[in-house]
Enzyme design. Structure first.
Site, PDB file in Angstrom:
ATOM      1  N   SER A 182       0.846  -1.188   0.000  1.00  0.00           N
ATOM      2  CA  SER A 182       0.000   0.000   0.000  1.00  0.00           C
ATOM      3  C   SER A 182       0.882   1.238   0.000  1.00  0.00           C
ATOM      4  CB  SER A 182      -0.905   0.006   1.242  1.00  0.00           C
ATOM      5  OG  SER A 182      -1.489   1.283   1.453  1.00  0.00           O
ATOM      6  N   ARG A 190     -22.248  -7.245 -46.601  1.00  0.00           N
ATOM      7  CA  ARG A 190     -21.093  -6.754 -45.841  1.00  0.00           C
ATOM      8  C   ARG A 190     -21.595  -5.590 -45.004  1.00  0.00           C
ATOM      9  NH1 ARG A 190     -16.572  -6.485 -48.954  1.00  0.00           N
ATOM     10  NH2 ARG A 190     -15.524  -5.462 -47.213  1.00  0.00           N
TER      11      ARG A 190
END
Length: 418
Positions: free
Chosen positions: A277, A317
């Protein structure tokens, strides 16, 4: 590397932009060779392409991709400029941009699936060992966060192992069926058939299909009808990766809970600077589990994007739905490789405090054996096992040994070398 996704470097070059560029070049080379072998292109057109392009070309191609909406247009222009003669003339003939983009996506995806499968095997080996070593390590079984009945840590490890087995089977099904994409402008192979006809081939359709099959085989992919608007190959792969993420997330969530100081039954592998930490020096955060959970939470929405795109395809497409897949798939794949590596490390070094597990279970013995007492009251008769926590916990484990054996046996079937 990424400041925003710690651990991203574990993916290495998998599905990177450089890897994707190399994959597109492989597709163009395989198609050129297949066109020659099927008689559609002249023999002089066959030439290796890999050395013509490098990672240094990524930036220029990326900057130019916006003009056409995809990188293939610029790549073809670049390659033709570095080729000459028949190879330059026949490069890309019969293909469309989507053929190259899709097949390159599949090639990069295959590399990721192979890596993830290897990691799953290593994880399974660790869990088989944990299931074996802790077959009789009694701990509190918990449901809805509360004490339930006694279990063993070996059973918990075997349950995790079953999830890995499910994920591996899904991954293998997807991996073996990954297809190449060869369809031409609208999925009809019209240009390839037309070229074969102009070249005087007796059966132009057969020649076109032969070229498509040969290109797929050269790339080590399955050959199938064009799937320009049927995106099942990609969504299935995404689903397989998410299934793995689900399993890793479930394991990591268990571990984060059991590493809480007030429980303390498990601990992550130690490492220099691991879990620290910036302000609280006493902390040892389960950082691997935290990062694995991060992926498990982020992966399903990425797969959902691919499914949303698949449902939005239109005509022969698509417009936009196709384009959203590329970065989404790359992100999911690379993050999967990262989480796979982190899970392998986590399980290989997982520390089990069997004494703490036993002590916690004995302290909750009355609650953990409440079901046993209720059954005796319901049916009548006497409890054969001891009712105190010291003895009764070991006698109320049901089919635990059989369940462990079954999970381990299944893993040995999937991974023969465990």
């Amino acid at each position: 590397m990424s400041l925003l996704w710690p651990g991203e470097e574990r993916a290495g070059d998998l599905f990177s932009e450089a890897a994707y560029l190399a994959a597109m070049v492989r597709v163009e080379e395989a198609w050129l060779a297949a066109s020659v072998s099927s008689g559609i292109a002249p023999a002089q057109a066959r030439t290796p392409l890999a050395d013509l392009v490098s990672a240094d070309d990524v930036r220029g191609l990326a900057e130019g991709a916006e003009a056409g909406g995809n990188p293939v247009i610029g790549l073809v222009k670049l390659l033709r400029g570095r080729l000459d003669g028949e190879a330059a003339r026949w490069l890309h003939k019969g293909l469309t941009s989507q053929d190259v983009v899709d097949t390159a996506l599949v090639l990069c995806l295959r590399d990721v699936l192979d890596r993830v499968e290897d990691e799953l095997g290593a994880q399974a080996a660790s869990l088989v060992g944990l299931a074996r070593d802790h077959r009789a390590t009694v701990m509190s079984g918990r449901t809805l966060t509360q004490h339930a009945v006694p279990i063993t840590f070996g059973l918990k490890a075997a349950t995790w192992l079953s999830g890995l087995s499910d994920a591996a089977e899904a991954l293998r099904r997807t991996r073996t069926s990954l297809p190449a994409q060869v369809g031409g402008a609208a999925g009809t192979l019209a240009a390839v058939v037309g070229l074969a006809r102009l070249r005087g081939l007796g059966d132009p359709v057969a020649a076109a299909q032969e070229a498509a099959t040969t290109a797929a085989t050269t790339l080590g992919l399955a050959s199938r009808a064009p799937w320009h608007t049927n995106r099942a190959p990609l969504t299935a792969a995404a689903d397989a990766l998410v299934a793995a993420a689900d399993t890793w997330g479930r394991i990591a969530t268990d571990i984060t809970a059991l590493t809480r100081p007030e429980i303390g039954e498990l601990a992550e592998p130690a490492g220099e600077g691991r879990g620290g930490s910036s302000t609280m020096p006493h902390k040892s955060n389960p950082v691997l589990s935290v990062l694995i959970r991060r992926h498990a939470l982020a992966a399903p929405p990425l797969a959902a994007t691919l499914h949303t795109a698949a449902a939005s395809y239109v005509d022969e497409r698509p417009d936009g739905a196709w384009h959203v897949e590329w970065e989404t798939l790359s992100t999911l794949a690379r993050r999967s490789a990262v989480a796979a590596s982190q899970t392998t490390e986590l399980l290989a070094g997982l520390r089990v405090d069997a004494a703490r597990m036993r002590a916690t279970a004995e302290a909750a013995g009355a609650d953990l054996l409440a079901e046993q007492r209720s059954l005796t009251g319901f049916v009548g008769g006497e409890i054969l096992a001891g009712t105190d926590a010291a003895t009764g916990l070991d006698d109320y484990l049901g089919a635990t040994d059989a369940l462990i054996d079954s999970a381990v046996a299944r893993a040995h079937e999937i991974w023969k070398d465990l």
